[in-house]
Design an enzyme around this catalytic site. Structure first.
Site, PDB file in Angstrom:
ATOM      1  N   GLU B  38       0.851  -1.202   0.000  1.00 33.51           N
ATOM      2  CA  GLU B  38       0.000   0.000   0.000  1.00 33.51           C
ATOM      3  C   GLU B  38       0.887   1.254   0.000  1.00 33.51           C
ATOM      4  O   GLU B  38       1.952   1.274   0.618  1.00 33.51           O
ATOM      5  CB  GLU B  38      -0.833  -0.047   1.297  1.00 33.51           C
ATOM      6  CG  GLU B  38      -1.769   1.108   1.554  1.00 33.51           C
ATOM      7  CD  GLU B  38      -2.441   1.008   2.940  1.00 33.51           C
ATOM      8  OE1 GLU B  38      -1.988   0.179   3.773  1.00 33.51           O
ATOM      9  OE2 GLU B  38      -3.419   1.733   3.178  1.00 33.51           O
ATOM     10  N   LYS B 109      -9.572   1.826  -1.570  1.00 35.00           N
ATOM     11  CA  LYS B 109      -9.740   1.266  -0.219  1.00 35.00           C
ATOM     12  C   LYS B 109     -11.107   1.637   0.348  1.00 35.00           C
ATOM     13  O   LYS B 109     -11.454   2.827   0.441  1.00 35.00           O
ATOM     14  CB  LYS B 109      -8.624   1.786   0.689  1.00 35.00           C
ATOM     15  CG  LYS B 109      -8.553   1.128   2.062  1.00 35.00           C
ATOM     16  CD  LYS B 109      -7.288   1.603   2.798  1.00 35.00           C
ATOM     17  CE  LYS B 109      -7.046   0.835   4.091  1.00 35.00           C
ATOM     18  NZ  LYS B 109      -5.751   1.203   4.711  1.00 35.00           N
ATOM     19  N   CYS B 142      -5.083  -3.241   2.559  1.00 31.62           N
ATOM     20  CA  CYS B 142      -4.799  -3.304   3.994  1.00 31.62           C
ATOM     21  C   CYS B 142      -6.040  -3.594   4.842  1.00 31.62           C
ATOM     22  O   CYS B 142      -6.560  -4.703   4.787  1.00 31.62           O
ATOM     23  CB  CYS B 142      -4.081  -2.017   4.416  1.00 31.62           C
ATOM     24  SG  CYS B 142      -3.101  -2.200   5.941  1.00 31.62           S
TER      25      CYS B 142
END
Lengths: 262, 262
Positions: B38, B109, B142
């Site tokens: 990331e 995300k 993540c």
């Protein structure tokens, strides 16, 4: 609050022996919640519904509920155990909670494993949560752990503790149930059995390793693969009311239900 | 098919250095899919949107996409990497896949972690799946791993491989991603970064341990906490098309959508 499990080897098709063994073991422990394995009153392998029917009992009038309910009341202990439940002519692979106050709560296994599909009816209960001793508790049976939606449904309904009677033959539940505890911030009590069972040419080996997991994923207890084990640990069920994984991440509030495609 | 990850320490706020480091590292490997961490083009910690904006780039016209896209085409390698994406005046914490054929796919995300809420916009994409080299691939970034619905959405849409650029500071993703692989029967490529970053009085330590997980939950690769690592393993993505956990248990067909309360 004290919670735990009793991992043992149920005698196949000997309900009296199992009820006596459970009663004897549970005199050795003080606990608020104790979880026993799936199908622990009669064993696991049955060839067909007719054979299984001889060991299926109504809840709460069958002898297993009556015997374990007596222990629950006398010992002031909420006991979760697996049994074949007879209801309306169908047989379910059920988890029953006999409470210290004399109530009985039931969950019927929703996801049947392999040849269970030949002898059990699939569960018909949308993951009920029961308030017992001031704590919200849910139950799942063995293979239900594989499906994150099952534990999620219980946790979203408020479950702080998930009681999980099992007869595991694979080695994955010890991993998935840690993830379930983490992702839902709940306590998880996995009670597996030990030993092997052979019936009609089929042999299954059960894999033990019962465990209690904290909402952080920390293992509070994990026992061996082949030994009878009665383990109790101290927990604070209030921790499972707080869904924060970080000070700014409430795992339930942060869910993106606008994006999920389930 | 060869898939893997490049775990490294991105230089904070030095995009040129990171692009050069990535280009140099990827000359050392042959692979079909490689996943990077990331935010690996500019580092992770930014105090406010204005500071972050200096490192946010449009996809695919920004210099990071152009540089990594060139590697992808030259090396015939599909590369997934994390970056700050500028789009319509907003900044997303995105995973970008630069394909060997010159395409760019994006996932933004969905679940922002802690102070990311101050500087990024939340993702607005309902877990898209992209067909690349004949394989269906999904991406998560993540903290998205914490939410089983995210991976489930990708897997139900057909993803065989989930690419997971991360900047992990906790120790749980190595557990949850094994469960995600098991419950969805997908391959999982977790690419974490290493090292620490300090900015405006805040220090974060990143925890490495990048891994590749098979649909059975087996670890095909797991590396250390502090070392730069470029790892590639052989996989058969066709295995992720078969959702059977047992001969009689298709994990998708067995879902009890009639009972879940999500």
């Amino acid at each position: 609050m004290k919670v735990g499990f009793f991992q043992f080897l149920p005698a196949h098709r000997d309900v009296e022996a199992n009820l006596a063994h459970i009663a004897s073991a549970l005199t050795r422990v003080e606990a608020d919640f104790v979880v026993l394995p799936e199908m622990c009153t009669a064993g696991y392998l049955f060839e067909n519904p007719k054979e299984l029917a001889r060991y299926a009992e109504p809840v709460p009038d069958g002898r297993s509920c009556q015997a374990i309910g007596r222990i629950s009341r006398e010992r002031k202990m909420n006991i979760v155990f697996g049994m074949a439940e007879l209801a309306d002519g169908r047989i379910f692979n059920s988890a029953v909670m006999a409470t210290a106050t004399g109530d009985f709560h039931v969950f019927r296994k929703a996801h049947l494993f392999v040849d269970e599909k030949d002898i059990f009816s699939s569960g018909d209960m949308p993951f009920p949560v029961f308030t017992v001793a001031g704590i919200k508790v849910g139950m799942l049976v063995c293979f239900d752990h594989f499906f994150p939606e099952a534990a999620r449904s219980l946790a979203l309904a408020g479950a702080q503790i998930i009681c999980h009677p099992s007869n595991l033959v694979l080695d994955v539940a010890q991993k998935t149930t840690v993830a379930r505890a983490i992702e839902n911030r709940v306590y998880w009590i996995l009670a597996n059995r030990i030993g092997a069972e052979t019936r009609h040419g089929k042999t299954l080996h059960f894999t033990g390793h019962s465990q209690v997991v904290a909402p952080t994923g920390r293992l509070l207890a994990r026992v061996g693969e082949e030994t009878e084990e009665l383990q109790v640990v101290d927990i604070d069920p209030a921790l499972a009311l707080d869904k924060h994984a970080t000070p700014r991440n409430d795992l339930f509030a942060d869910r993106r239900t606008d994006l999920y495609r389930l």
